[in-house]
Design an enzyme around this catalytic site. Structure first.
Site, PDB file in Angstrom:
ATOM      1  N   LYS A 111       0.856  -1.187   0.000  1.00  0.00           N
ATOM      2  CA  LYS A 111       0.000   0.000   0.000  1.00  0.00           C
ATOM      3  C   LYS A 111       0.889   1.232   0.000  1.00  0.00           C
ATOM      4  CE  LYS A 111      -3.576   2.463   2.471  1.00  0.00           C
ATOM      5  NZ  LYS A 111      -4.528   2.430   3.591  1.00  0.00           N
TER       6      LYS A 111
ATOM      7  N   LYS B 269      -2.178  -1.523  -3.886  1.00  0.00           N
ATOM      8  CA  LYS B 269      -2.999  -0.318  -3.867  1.00  0.00           C
ATOM      9  C   LYS B 269      -2.131   0.925  -3.948  1.00  0.00           C
ATOM     10  CE  LYS B 269      -6.147   1.754  -0.617  1.00  0.00           C
ATOM     11  NZ  LYS B 269      -6.679   1.625   0.705  1.00  0.00           N
TER      12      LYS B 269
HETATM   13  C1  PBG Z   1      -6.944   3.565   5.283  1.00  0.00           C
HETATM   14  C2  PBG Z   1      -7.449   3.413   3.908  1.00  0.00           C
HETATM   15  C3  PBG Z   1      -7.342   4.350   2.894  1.00  0.00           C
HETATM   16  C4  PBG Z   1      -7.923   3.809   1.785  1.00  0.00           C
HETATM   17  C5  PBG Z   1      -8.398   2.569   2.121  1.00  0.00           C
HETATM   18  N1  PBG Z   1      -8.060   2.325   3.439  1.00  0.00           N
HETATM   19  C6  PBG Z   1      -6.889   5.721   2.907  1.00  0.00           C
HETATM   20  C7  PBG Z   1      -5.575   6.108   3.351  1.00  0.00           C
HETATM   21  O1  PBG Z   1      -4.663   5.300   3.511  1.00  0.00           O
HETATM   22  O2  PBG Z   1      -5.461   7.310   3.573  1.00  0.00           O
HETATM   23  C8  PBG Z   1      -8.007   4.510   0.464  1.00  0.00           C
HETATM   24  C9  PBG Z   1      -8.988   3.976  -0.471  1.00  0.00           C
HETATM   25  C10 PBG Z   1      -9.315   4.872  -1.577  1.00  0.00           C
HETATM   26  O3  PBG Z   1      -8.680   5.907  -1.826  1.00  0.00           O
HETATM   27  O4  PBG Z   1     -10.262   4.521  -2.283  1.00  0.00           O
HETATM   28  N2  PBG Z   1      -7.512   2.719   6.161  1.00  0.00           N
END
Ligand code: PBG
Length: 333
Positions: A202, A255
Protein backbone atom coordinates in the site's frame (compact mmCIF):
# COMPACT_ATOMS: atom_id res chain seq x y z
CA UNK A 1 -3.46 -14.13 -50.47
CA UNK A 2 0.09 -14.23 -51.79
CA UNK A 3 2.52 -11.72 -50.44
CA UNK A 4 3.46 -9.24 -53.18
CA UNK A 5 6.97 -8.83 -51.72
CA UNK A 6 8.85 -12.10 -52.27
CA UNK A 7 11.48 -11.14 -49.68
CA UNK A 8 8.86 -10.51 -47.04
CA UNK A 9 7.06 -13.79 -46.92
CA UNK A 10 5.26 -13.27 -43.64
CA UNK A 11 3.34 -16.37 -42.62
CA UNK A 12 1.77 -14.58 -39.69
CA UNK A 13 -1.07 -12.17 -40.23
CA UNK A 14 -2.17 -10.88 -36.83
CA UNK A 15 -5.34 -9.40 -38.26
CA UNK A 16 -6.71 -12.85 -39.12
CA UNK A 17 -7.78 -13.36 -35.54
CA UNK A 18 -9.31 -9.91 -35.27
CA UNK A 19 -11.80 -10.26 -38.12
CA UNK A 20 -14.99 -10.65 -36.11
CA UNK A 21 -16.22 -10.16 -32.59
CA UNK A 22 -16.76 -13.92 -32.35
CA UNK A 23 -13.13 -14.63 -33.24
CA UNK A 24 -11.88 -11.92 -30.92
CA UNK A 25 -13.95 -13.30 -28.05
CA UNK A 26 -12.67 -16.80 -28.73
CA UNK A 27 -9.01 -15.83 -28.49
CA UNK A 28 -9.29 -13.25 -25.68
CA UNK A 29 -6.66 -13.87 -23.00
CA UNK A 30 -8.34 -11.98 -20.20
CA UNK A 31 -11.76 -12.27 -18.59
CA UNK A 32 -13.62 -9.76 -16.49
CA UNK A 33 -16.57 -11.13 -14.54
CA UNK A 34 -18.75 -9.81 -11.71
CA UNK A 35 -17.21 -12.30 -9.28
CA UNK A 36 -13.86 -10.57 -9.77
CA UNK A 37 -15.23 -7.36 -8.27
CA UNK A 38 -15.18 -6.13 -4.69
CA UNK A 39 -17.64 -3.31 -3.93
CA UNK A 40 -16.71 -0.91 -1.11
CA UNK A 41 -19.30 0.80 1.14
CA UNK A 42 -19.00 3.72 3.55
CA UNK A 43 -21.25 3.11 6.53
CA UNK A 44 -22.88 5.74 8.74
CA UNK A 45 -24.40 5.24 12.19
CA UNK A 46 -28.17 5.21 12.46
CA UNK A 47 -30.77 4.70 9.76
CA UNK A 48 -32.36 6.28 6.67
CA UNK A 49 -29.44 8.46 5.69
CA UNK A 50 -27.63 8.61 2.41
CA UNK A 51 -25.19 11.47 1.84
CA UNK A 52 -23.45 11.88 -1.50
CA UNK A 53 -19.65 12.09 -1.38
CA UNK A 54 -19.03 15.28 -3.36
CA UNK A 55 -15.64 14.26 -4.70
CA UNK A 56 -16.86 10.79 -5.74
CA UNK A 57 -20.03 11.13 -7.85
CA UNK A 58 -22.14 7.98 -7.49
CA UNK A 59 -20.67 7.07 -4.09
CA UNK A 60 -22.50 7.58 -0.81
CA UNK A 61 -21.95 7.51 2.89
CA UNK A 62 -25.01 5.56 3.93
CA UNK A 63 -26.71 3.78 6.77
CA UNK A 64 -27.07 0.03 6.99
CA UNK A 65 -30.66 -0.09 5.65
CA UNK A 66 -29.44 1.40 2.36
CA UNK A 67 -26.40 -0.87 2.25
CA UNK A 68 -28.61 -3.96 2.68
CA UNK A 69 -30.68 -2.88 -0.33
CA UNK A 70 -27.52 -2.31 -2.38
CA UNK A 71 -26.05 -5.69 -1.49
CA UNK A 72 -29.30 -7.32 -2.52
CA UNK A 73 -29.02 -5.60 -5.91
CA UNK A 74 -25.32 -6.38 -6.18
CA UNK A 75 -25.91 -10.08 -5.62
CA UNK A 76 -28.44 -10.07 -8.45
CA UNK A 77 -25.70 -8.58 -10.65
CA UNK A 78 -23.27 -11.32 -9.60
CA UNK A 79 -21.08 -9.29 -7.23
CA UNK A 80 -20.11 -11.51 -4.31
CA UNK A 81 -17.68 -9.42 -2.27
CA UNK A 82 -18.46 -6.29 -0.25
CA UNK A 83 -15.95 -4.30 1.73
CA UNK A 84 -17.10 -2.15 4.64
CA UNK A 85 -15.55 1.09 5.85
CA UNK A 86 -17.05 2.67 8.97
CA UNK A 87 -17.62 6.40 9.21
CA UNK A 88 -18.61 6.67 12.89
CA UNK A 89 -19.70 9.94 14.49
CA UNK A 90 -17.75 9.39 17.69
CA UNK A 91 -13.97 9.31 17.39
CA UNK A 92 -11.26 9.38 20.02
CA UNK A 93 -7.47 9.25 20.18
CA UNK A 94 -7.51 5.46 20.68
CA UNK A 95 -10.08 4.67 18.00
CA UNK A 96 -12.16 2.78 20.57
CA UNK A 97 -15.19 2.56 18.31
CA UNK A 98 -13.27 0.35 15.90
CA UNK A 99 -13.49 -2.64 18.22
CA UNK A 100 -16.41 -2.17 20.61
CA UNK A 101 -19.03 -4.85 20.66
CA UNK A 102 -21.96 -3.80 18.51
CA UNK A 103 -19.89 -0.97 17.06
CA UNK A 104 -20.88 0.40 13.67
CA UNK A 105 -19.08 -2.22 11.59
CA UNK A 106 -19.72 -5.08 14.00
CA UNK A 107 -23.45 -4.40 13.93
CA UNK A 108 -23.43 -4.11 10.15
CA UNK A 109 -21.49 -7.36 9.70
CA UNK A 110 -23.94 -9.24 11.92
CA UNK A 111 -26.98 -7.88 10.05
CA UNK A 112 -25.50 -8.47 6.59
CA UNK A 113 -24.60 -12.06 7.51
CA UNK A 114 -28.06 -12.59 9.02
CA UNK A 115 -29.66 -11.51 5.76
CA UNK A 116 -27.27 -12.91 3.14
CA UNK A 117 -25.29 -15.66 4.89
CA UNK A 118 -22.84 -17.51 2.67
CA UNK A 119 -24.00 -15.72 -0.48
CA UNK A 120 -21.71 -12.80 0.32
CA UNK A 121 -18.01 -12.55 0.98
CA UNK A 122 -18.07 -9.97 3.73
CA UNK A 123 -14.86 -7.98 4.05
CA UNK A 124 -14.11 -5.49 6.81
CA UNK A 125 -11.48 -2.78 6.63
CA UNK A 126 -9.20 -3.29 9.63
CA UNK A 127 -7.68 0.07 10.39
CA UNK A 128 -7.83 2.94 12.84
CA UNK A 129 -7.91 6.04 10.65
CA UNK A 130 -11.70 6.23 10.38
CA UNK A 131 -12.02 5.94 14.17
CA UNK A 132 -9.26 8.12 15.54
CA UNK A 133 -9.66 11.85 16.23
CA UNK A 134 -6.20 12.44 14.71
CA UNK A 135 -7.01 10.41 11.58
CA UNK A 136 -3.87 8.26 11.60
CA UNK A 137 -3.97 4.52 10.95
CA UNK A 138 -2.29 3.74 14.28
CA UNK A 139 -1.98 5.15 17.78
CA UNK A 140 -0.10 8.40 18.26
CA UNK A 141 2.36 9.01 21.07
CA UNK A 142 4.50 12.15 21.30
CA UNK A 143 3.48 13.12 17.80
CA UNK A 144 4.59 9.77 16.30
CA UNK A 145 2.52 6.89 14.96
CA UNK A 146 3.74 4.05 17.16
CA UNK A 147 3.93 0.54 15.77
CA UNK A 148 3.59 -2.17 18.39
CA UNK A 149 0.83 -0.63 20.52
CA UNK A 150 -1.12 -0.08 17.28
CA UNK A 151 -0.69 -3.73 16.32
CA UNK A 152 -2.36 -4.86 19.55
CA UNK A 153 -5.38 -2.66 18.84
CA UNK A 154 -5.56 -3.85 15.22
CA UNK A 155 -5.66 -7.45 16.42
CA UNK A 156 -8.57 -6.53 18.70
CA UNK A 157 -10.38 -4.89 15.79
CA UNK A 158 -9.90 -7.98 13.62
CA UNK A 159 -11.26 -10.30 16.32
CA UNK A 160 -14.30 -8.07 16.88
CA UNK A 161 -14.99 -8.09 13.14
CA UNK A 162 -14.65 -11.86 12.92
CA UNK A 163 -16.94 -12.27 15.93
CA UNK A 164 -19.52 -10.12 14.19
CA UNK A 165 -19.41 -12.34 11.09
CA UNK A 166 -16.83 -10.82 8.74
CA UNK A 167 -15.44 -13.50 6.41
CA UNK A 168 -12.34 -11.49 5.59
CA UNK A 169 -10.44 -8.93 7.63
CA UNK A 170 -8.46 -6.41 5.60
CA UNK A 171 -5.65 -4.73 7.53
CA UNK A 172 -4.93 -1.52 5.60
CA UNK A 173 -2.90 0.21 8.31
CA UNK A 174 0.65 -0.75 7.21
CA UNK A 175 2.04 -1.30 10.71
CA UNK A 176 4.83 -3.92 10.87
CA UNK A 177 4.00 -7.33 12.27
CA UNK A 178 0.24 -6.89 12.25
CA UNK A 179 -0.54 -9.91 10.10
CA UNK A 180 1.12 -12.32 12.55
CA UNK A 181 -0.55 -10.62 15.50
CA UNK A 182 -3.96 -10.69 13.83
CA UNK A 183 -3.59 -14.35 12.78
CA UNK A 184 -2.62 -15.32 16.30
CA UNK A 185 -5.44 -13.36 17.91
CA UNK A 186 -8.00 -14.76 15.47
CA UNK A 187 -6.85 -18.34 16.05
CA UNK A 188 -6.83 -17.89 19.81
CA UNK A 189 -10.39 -16.60 19.71
CA UNK A 190 -11.48 -19.61 17.62
CA UNK A 191 -11.60 -17.86 14.25
CA UNK A 192 -9.05 -19.98 12.44
CA UNK A 193 -11.22 -19.83 9.31
CA UNK A 194 -11.32 -16.06 9.09
CA UNK A 195 -9.41 -14.95 6.00
CA UNK A 196 -6.78 -12.22 6.11
CA UNK A 197 -6.39 -10.00 3.07
CA UNK A 198 -3.21 -8.05 3.73
CA UNK A 199 -2.67 -4.67 2.16
CA UNK A 200 0.95 -5.61 1.67
CA UNK A 201 1.88 -3.11 -1.00
CA UNK A 202 0.00 0.00 0.00
CA UNK A 203 1.66 3.13 -1.26
CA UNK A 204 1.55 6.62 0.27
CA UNK A 205 -0.55 7.92 -2.58
CA UNK A 206 -2.11 11.19 -3.66
CA UNK A 207 -4.85 9.07 -5.25
CA UNK A 208 -6.49 8.55 -1.82
CA UNK A 209 -7.61 12.17 -1.47
CA UNK A 210 -11.33 11.69 -2.24
CA UNK A 211 -11.50 8.65 0.10
CA UNK A 212 -10.46 10.84 2.98
CA UNK A 213 -13.62 12.90 2.36
CA UNK A 214 -15.68 9.76 2.04
CA UNK A 215 -14.30 8.16 5.20
CA UNK A 216 -13.66 11.43 7.04
CA UNK A 217 -10.19 10.08 7.74
CA UNK A 218 -7.69 12.72 6.68
CA UNK A 219 -4.77 12.89 9.12
CA UNK A 220 -5.01 16.04 11.25
CA UNK A 221 -1.21 16.47 11.20
CA UNK A 222 1.61 15.14 9.08
CA UNK A 223 1.10 12.48 6.44
CA UNK A 224 1.22 8.69 6.15
CA UNK A 225 4.70 8.38 4.68
CA UNK A 226 6.21 6.88 7.83
CA UNK A 227 4.01 3.81 7.41
CA UNK A 228 2.75 3.61 3.82
CA UNK A 229 5.20 2.79 1.03
CA UNK A 230 7.23 5.08 -1.18
CA UNK A 231 5.86 5.07 -4.76
CA UNK A 232 9.42 4.83 -6.08
CA UNK A 233 9.88 1.29 -4.76
CA UNK A 234 9.04 -2.09 -6.23
CA UNK A 235 11.44 -4.41 -4.39
CA UNK A 236 10.17 -3.03 -1.12
CA UNK A 237 6.66 -4.08 -2.13
CA UNK A 238 7.88 -7.61 -2.76
CA UNK A 239 9.62 -7.70 0.63
CA UNK A 240 6.44 -6.50 2.33
CA UNK A 241 4.45 -9.12 0.45
CA UNK A 242 6.77 -11.98 1.42
CA UNK A 243 6.71 -10.79 5.00
CA UNK A 244 2.90 -10.74 5.07
CA UNK A 245 2.70 -14.19 3.49
CA UNK A 246 5.17 -15.53 6.06
CA UNK A 247 3.04 -14.00 8.80
CA UNK A 248 -0.07 -15.76 7.50
CA UNK A 249 -1.79 -13.58 4.90
CA UNK A 250 -4.25 -15.54 2.74
CA UNK A 251 -4.53 -12.86 0.06
CA UNK A 252 -2.53 -9.79 -0.88
CA UNK A 253 -3.77 -6.35 -1.88
CA UNK A 254 -1.86 -3.92 -4.08
CA UNK A 255 -3.00 -0.32 -3.87
CA UNK A 256 -3.49 1.97 -5.80
CA UNK A 257 -3.98 0.02 -9.03
CA UNK A 258 -3.55 1.77 -12.39
CA UNK A 259 -0.16 3.37 -11.76
CA UNK A 260 1.08 0.15 -10.13
CA UNK A 261 0.56 -2.48 -12.84
CA UNK A 262 4.19 -3.51 -12.52
CA UNK A 263 3.73 -4.10 -8.80
CA UNK A 264 0.63 -6.21 -9.43
CA UNK A 265 2.44 -8.28 -12.03
CA UNK A 266 5.57 -8.79 -9.94
CA UNK A 267 3.47 -9.71 -6.90
CA UNK A 268 1.44 -12.24 -8.87
CA UNK A 269 4.64 -13.80 -10.17
CA UNK A 270 6.16 -13.93 -6.70
CA UNK A 271 3.38 -15.47 -4.63
CA UNK A 272 0.95 -18.34 -4.91
CA UNK A 273 -1.97 -16.62 -3.19
CA UNK A 274 -4.70 -14.52 -4.81
CA UNK A 275 -3.76 -10.90 -5.40
CA UNK A 276 -6.28 -8.06 -5.39
CA UNK A 277 -5.84 -4.63 -6.91
CA UNK A 278 -7.56 -1.66 -5.29
CA UNK A 279 -8.68 0.87 -7.88
CA UNK A 280 -8.84 3.73 -5.39
CA UNK A 281 -10.93 6.84 -4.92
CA UNK A 282 -8.76 9.23 -6.94
CA UNK A 283 -8.63 6.82 -9.86
CA UNK A 284 -12.44 6.65 -9.74
CA UNK A 285 -12.95 10.40 -9.43
CA UNK A 286 -10.68 11.22 -12.36
CA UNK A 287 -12.71 8.96 -14.63
CA UNK A 288 -15.98 10.44 -13.32
CA UNK A 289 -14.79 14.00 -13.83
CA UNK A 290 -13.60 13.37 -17.38
CA UNK A 291 -16.81 11.48 -18.21
CA UNK A 292 -18.99 14.26 -16.77
CA UNK A 293 -17.24 16.67 -19.13
CA UNK A 294 -17.89 14.41 -22.09
CA UNK A 295 -14.16 13.94 -22.63
CA UNK A 296 -14.16 10.14 -22.41
CA UNK A 297 -16.59 7.28 -22.85
CA UNK A 298 -16.98 6.21 -19.22
CA UNK A 299 -18.08 2.67 -19.89
CA UNK A 300 -15.31 1.95 -22.40
CA UNK A 301 -12.64 3.54 -20.22
CA UNK A 302 -13.70 1.77 -17.03
CA UNK A 303 -13.91 -1.63 -18.72
CA UNK A 304 -10.47 -1.04 -20.23
CA UNK A 305 -9.03 -0.09 -16.83
CA UNK A 306 -10.54 -3.13 -15.12
CA UNK A 307 -9.42 -5.43 -17.92
CA UNK A 308 -5.93 -3.98 -17.63
CA UNK A 309 -5.78 -4.87 -13.95
CA UNK A 310 -6.97 -8.39 -14.66
CA UNK A 311 -4.40 -8.67 -17.46
CA UNK A 312 -1.69 -7.54 -15.03
CA UNK A 313 -2.71 -10.58 -12.99
CA UNK A 314 -5.11 -9.34 -10.32
CA UNK A 315 -7.59 -12.01 -9.29
CA UNK A 316 -9.93 -9.45 -7.75
CA UNK A 317 -10.42 -5.73 -8.26
CA UNK A 318 -11.82 -3.53 -5.50
CA UNK A 319 -13.52 -0.60 -7.19
CA UNK A 320 -16.22 2.01 -6.71
CA UNK A 321 -17.19 1.25 -10.32
CA UNK A 322 -18.21 -2.31 -9.31
CA UNK A 323 -21.97 -1.91 -9.73
CA UNK A 324 -21.63 -0.11 -13.07
CA UNK A 325 -19.16 -2.70 -14.32
CA UNK A 326 -21.45 -5.56 -13.33
CA UNK A 327 -24.37 -3.85 -15.11
CA UNK A 328 -22.30 -3.24 -18.24
CA UNK A 329 -21.13 -6.85 -18.27
CA UNK A 330 -24.75 -7.92 -18.15
CA UNK A 331 -25.93 -5.71 -20.97
CA UNK A 332 -23.54 -7.01 -23.73
CA UNK A 333 -24.25 -4.31 -26.29
C1 PBG B 1 -6.94 3.56 5.28
C2 PBG B 1 -7.45 3.41 3.91
C3 PBG B 1 -7.34 4.35 2.89
C4 PBG B 1 -7.92 3.81 1.79
C5 PBG B 1 -8.40 2.57 2.12
N1 PBG B 1 -8.06 2.32 3.44
C6 PBG B 1 -6.89 5.72 2.91
C7 PBG B 1 -5.58 6.11 3.35
O1 PBG B 1 -4.66 5.30 3.51
O2 PBG B 1 -5.46 7.31 3.57
C8 PBG B 1 -8.01 4.51 0.46
C9 PBG B 1 -8.99 3.98 -0.47
C10 PBG B 1 -9.32 4.87 -1.58
O3 PBG B 1 -8.68 5.91 -1.83
O4 PBG B 1 -10.26 4.52 -2.28
N2 PBG B 1 -7.51 2.72 6.16
Amino acid sequence: MANSNPHLNLPYRARRLRQSAALRDMVAETTLLPQHLIAPFFLLDGAHRRDAVASMPGVWQQTLDHVLIEIDQGLKLGIKAYMLFGVPEAKDAQGTNAHIQDGLIQHACAEIKKQFGQDVVLMADTCLCEYTSHGHCGLVMDGQVVNDPSVSVLAKIAVSQAEAGADVVCPSDMMDGRIAAIREALDEAGFENTVIMAYAAKYASAFYAPFRDAAASAPSFGDRRSYQMDPRNLKEALRETMQDIDEGADMIMVKPASAYGDVIKATVELVEVPVAAYHVSGEYSMVKAAAANGWIDERAVVLELMTGLRRAGATMVATYHAFDVARWLQSHD
